[in-house]
Design a protein around this motif. Sequence first.
Motif, PDB file in Angstrom:
ATOM      1  N   LEU A  19      -2.261   4.972 -44.485  1.00 17.49           N
ATOM      2  CA  LEU A  19      -1.108   5.633 -45.192  1.00 17.49           C
ATOM      3  C   LEU A  19       0.340   5.594 -44.371  1.00 17.49           C
ATOM      4  O   LEU A  19       1.100   4.963 -44.701  1.00 17.49           O
ATOM      5  N   ALA A  20       0.074   5.854 -43.200  1.00 19.89           N
ATOM      6  CA  ALA A  20       1.295   6.144 -42.246  1.00 19.89           C
ATOM      7  C   ALA A  20       1.640   4.683 -41.833  1.00 19.89           C
ATOM      8  O   ALA A  20       2.822   4.212 -41.788  1.00 19.89           O
ATOM      9  N   ALA A  21       0.742   3.773 -41.346  1.00 13.45           N
ATOM     10  CA  ALA A  21       1.048   2.623 -40.796  1.00 13.45           C
ATOM     11  C   ALA A  21       1.693   1.678 -41.922  1.00 13.45           C
ATOM     12  O   ALA A  21       2.709   1.041 -41.865  1.00 13.45           O
ATOM     13  N   THR A  22       1.022   1.474 -43.075  1.00 15.86           N
ATOM     14  CA  THR A  22       1.599   0.896 -44.193  1.00 15.86           C
ATOM     15  C   THR A  22       2.975   1.223 -44.663  1.00 15.86           C
ATOM     16  O   THR A  22       3.761   0.401 -44.818  1.00 15.86           O
ATOM     17  N   CYS A  23       3.160   2.688 -44.807  1.00 12.92           N
ATOM     18  CA  CYS A  23       4.492   3.169 -45.339  1.00 12.92           C
ATOM     19  C   CYS A  23       5.513   2.648 -44.003  1.00 12.92           C
ATOM     20  O   CYS A  23       6.868   2.585 -44.455  1.00 12.92           O
ATOM     21  N   VAL A  24       5.147   3.327 -42.776  1.00 12.22           N
ATOM     22  CA  VAL A  24       6.202   3.138 -42.083  1.00 12.22           C
ATOM     23  C   VAL A  24       6.693   1.581 -41.503  1.00 12.22           C
ATOM     24  O   VAL A  24       7.759   1.284 -41.380  1.00 12.22           O
ATOM     25  N   HIS A  25       5.567   1.024 -41.185  1.00  5.96           N
ATOM     26  CA  HIS A  25       5.635  -0.350 -40.611  1.00  5.96           C
ATOM     27  C   HIS A  25       5.810  -1.393 -41.617  1.00  5.96           C
ATOM     28  O   HIS A  25       6.166  -2.680 -41.396  1.00  5.96           O
ATOM     29  N   GLY A  26       5.612  -1.058 -42.948  1.00  7.28           N
ATOM     30  CA  GLY A  26       5.532  -1.953 -44.004  1.00  7.28           C
ATOM     31  C   GLY A  26       6.769  -1.594 -45.067  1.00  7.28           C
ATOM     32  O   GLY A  26       7.681  -1.911 -44.994  1.00  7.28           O
ATOM     33  N   LEU A  27       6.426  -0.590 -45.819  1.00  3.22           N
ATOM     34  CA  LEU A  27       7.446  -0.288 -46.970  1.00  3.22           C
ATOM     35  C   LEU A  27       8.698   0.091 -46.493  1.00  3.22           C
ATOM     36  O   LEU A  27       9.752  -0.351 -46.787  1.00  3.22           O
ATOM     37  N   LEU A  28       8.816   1.412 -45.481  1.00  3.18           N
ATOM     38  CA  LEU A  28      10.163   1.900 -45.053  1.00  3.18           C
ATOM     39  C   LEU A  28      10.923   0.659 -44.292  1.00  3.18           C
ATOM     40  O   LEU A  28      12.193   0.451 -44.403  1.00  3.18           O
ATOM     41  N   ALA A  29      10.297  -0.206 -43.552  1.00  2.25           N
ATOM     42  CA  ALA A  29      10.958  -0.832 -42.345  1.00  2.25           C
ATOM     43  C   ALA A  29      11.363  -2.139 -43.257  1.00  2.25           C
ATOM     44  O   ALA A  29      12.668  -2.431 -43.139  1.00  2.25           O
ATOM     45  N   LEU A  72       3.010  -4.382 -51.201  1.00  2.00           N
ATOM     46  CA  LEU A  72       2.922  -3.125 -50.354  1.00  2.00           C
ATOM     47  C   LEU A  72       2.793  -1.916 -51.039  1.00  2.00           C
ATOM     48  O   LEU A  72       2.185  -0.807 -50.809  1.00  2.00           O
ATOM     49  N   ARG A  73       3.532  -2.008 -52.222  1.00  4.91           N
ATOM     50  CA  ARG A  73       3.659  -0.688 -53.029  1.00  4.91           C
ATOM     51  C   ARG A  73       2.459  -0.552 -53.739  1.00  4.91           C
ATOM     52  O   ARG A  73       1.833   0.557 -53.959  1.00  4.91           O
ATOM     53  N   SER A  74       1.732  -1.753 -54.102  1.00  4.96           N
ATOM     54  CA  SER A  74       0.290  -1.700 -54.880  1.00  4.96           C
ATOM     55  C   SER A  74      -0.801  -1.505 -53.969  1.00  4.96           C
ATOM     56  O   SER A  74      -1.876  -1.161 -54.515  1.00  4.96           O
ATOM     57  N   GLY A  75      -0.579  -1.568 -52.814  1.00  5.74           N
ATOM     58  CA  GLY A  75      -1.918  -1.580 -52.015  1.00  5.74           C
ATOM     59  C   GLY A  75      -2.413  -2.693 -51.488  1.00  5.74           C
ATOM     60  O   GLY A  75      -3.416  -2.899 -50.824  1.00  5.74           O
ATOM     61  N   ALA A  76      -1.978  -4.112 -52.299  1.00  5.25           N
ATOM     62  CA  ALA A  76      -2.546  -5.296 -51.973  1.00  5.25           C
ATOM     63  C   ALA A  76      -2.374  -5.680 -50.522  1.00  5.25           C
ATOM     64  O   ALA A  76      -3.236  -6.351 -49.975  1.00  5.25           O
ATOM     65  N   VAL A 111      -1.743  -4.245 -46.605  1.00  6.69           N
ATOM     66  CA  VAL A 111      -1.602  -3.278 -45.722  1.00  6.69           C
ATOM     67  C   VAL A 111      -0.958  -3.674 -44.523  1.00  6.69           C
ATOM     68  O   VAL A 111      -1.138  -4.787 -43.880  1.00  6.69           O
ATOM     69  N   ALA A 112      -0.130  -2.556 -43.875  1.00  5.52           N
ATOM     70  CA  ALA A 112       0.815  -3.031 -42.882  1.00  5.52           C
ATOM     71  C   ALA A 112       0.208  -2.056 -41.610  1.00  5.52           C
ATOM     72  O   ALA A 112      -0.298  -1.120 -41.701  1.00  5.52           O
ATOM     73  N   ALA A 113       0.638  -2.718 -40.339  1.00  2.00           N
ATOM     74  CA  ALA A 113       0.263  -2.347 -39.220  1.00  2.00           C
ATOM     75  C   ALA A 113       1.510  -2.531 -38.430  1.00  2.00           C
ATOM     76  O   ALA A 113       1.904  -3.465 -38.377  1.00  2.00           O
ATOM     77  N   GLY A 114       1.725  -1.666 -37.363  1.00  2.00           N
ATOM     78  CA  GLY A 114       2.678  -1.729 -36.264  1.00  2.00           C
ATOM     79  C   GLY A 114       2.156  -1.772 -34.881  1.00  2.00           C
ATOM     80  O   GLY A 114       1.460  -1.225 -34.596  1.00  2.00           O
TER      81      GLY A 114
END
Length: 367
Positions: free
Chosen positions: A77-87, A104-108, A110-113
Amino acid sequence: MDFTPTDEQRAASALAAEIFTDLSTPARLATLGTATDGDLWKALTAAGLPEAVEDIGLLGLVLLLEEQGRATAQVPLAATCVHGLLAVAAHGTPEQRERLLPPLRSGAEVAAGAFTHGGGPPPVRAAPVGAKSGAARTGGGAPARLTGTVPVVPWLCEATLLLVPDADRRLWLVRTAAEGVGVVPVATTAPWSAGRLTLDGAPAEPLGDAEGPAPYDEVLATARTAFAGLQAGVCAGALARAVAHTSTREQFGRPLSTNQGVLLRAADAHMDTEAIRVTAYEAAWRRDEGLDAAPHAMTAAWWAAEAGIRVVHAGQHLHGGIGADVTHPAHRHFLWGRQLGAYLGSGAQLLEELGELLTANRMEEPV
C-alpha cells in the motif's frame, strides 16, 4: 495549525481498519509466511482505498498506513500510493496521468520506489537513448537508459512499475518487465517482497517534462512521511499487544501491569509512539497544504527510526519469553519495526541531514 483529520479521512481510515482486522489476522499471516496477501490487496482496491488517496491526501494515506501497521498486513500500500499514485498525480504529465493512474487506482499496477533514504540518491546513471552506458546524462523530458544497482527495494518482487531516482536527482519511470531490468529476491526482516534491482541500460521515461521535472526532495519527503505513519501503526499494535498481555498475565497473584517497571516501560513506549504519530501527521498536513515539509518529514523519519525501534523492543520484552517466539504476533511487530527503522535510515544520519537543511534555510533568510 490544525492537522486534525477530516471526516472523509477518518471514514477511509475506519474502512481500512475494518478490512485489515477482518482479513489480516495472526492465523492468516502465519499461513502466508513471507508472501504478499493478494486477496487482501484485492479487497483494499475493491473498496477504492488506493484511489481515495488522491482525494484524502498524504494525511489520509498516513491514517491508512497506521491501520496497516497495527495489523502488519502484507500488502504494497505505501509503495504503490507514494511512488505510484501520489507521484504521478502530482508530477506526471497529462499523458502520464491518463495512462498510469487508472491501473494504479484499480490495483492492476503495483509501484515501488528505488529510493535510499539516507546518503542521497542511489548510484544510478541515465544516458540518452542510443548512447553507451556511462555517457553524459540525458536532459529535458527525453527518454533514457538507466544503469546502476539498488541493493534493497521494498515490494520490488511484486511491482510492475518503478520510480527510480538517478545520481542527478531526476526521477524515472521504469517497467520491471523491460529489457535490462534485473530483479533478485532479497530476504529482509519484514516480509516486504523486497528485491535487489539491477539496471543495465534499462529504458526509462522521465516523470514530468522538461519544463516541470518531478522534484526528488519532495517525493523523498512524501515517502519518509508515509513510512513514518506505517511505523506509528506498527508501534501502536505492538504496544496494544503488550498492554493486553501484561494486564492478564499474573505473577505472584498479581497482573504484570501492576509492577512499576512494567508501567514505566509501557509509558515510555506510549510517548514514543505518540511522537512518531504526531510528527508524521504534521509533515503530511504540511505537504497537503502546499507548505515546506522537508524538515518535518525528516523529523518524523528520525522519530520512526529511533523511537520505533525502542517501542518494538519494549513490546517484545514485556511479553517475556513469549515475545521471543518467532510465531507469536508480538515478534512480527518487532520484525516490522526493525525493518522500518533500517529502511528510513540511521538516526545519526537523519539528524545530520536535518541539521544541514536547517542551516541552509537559515543562511538563505534575509538579514
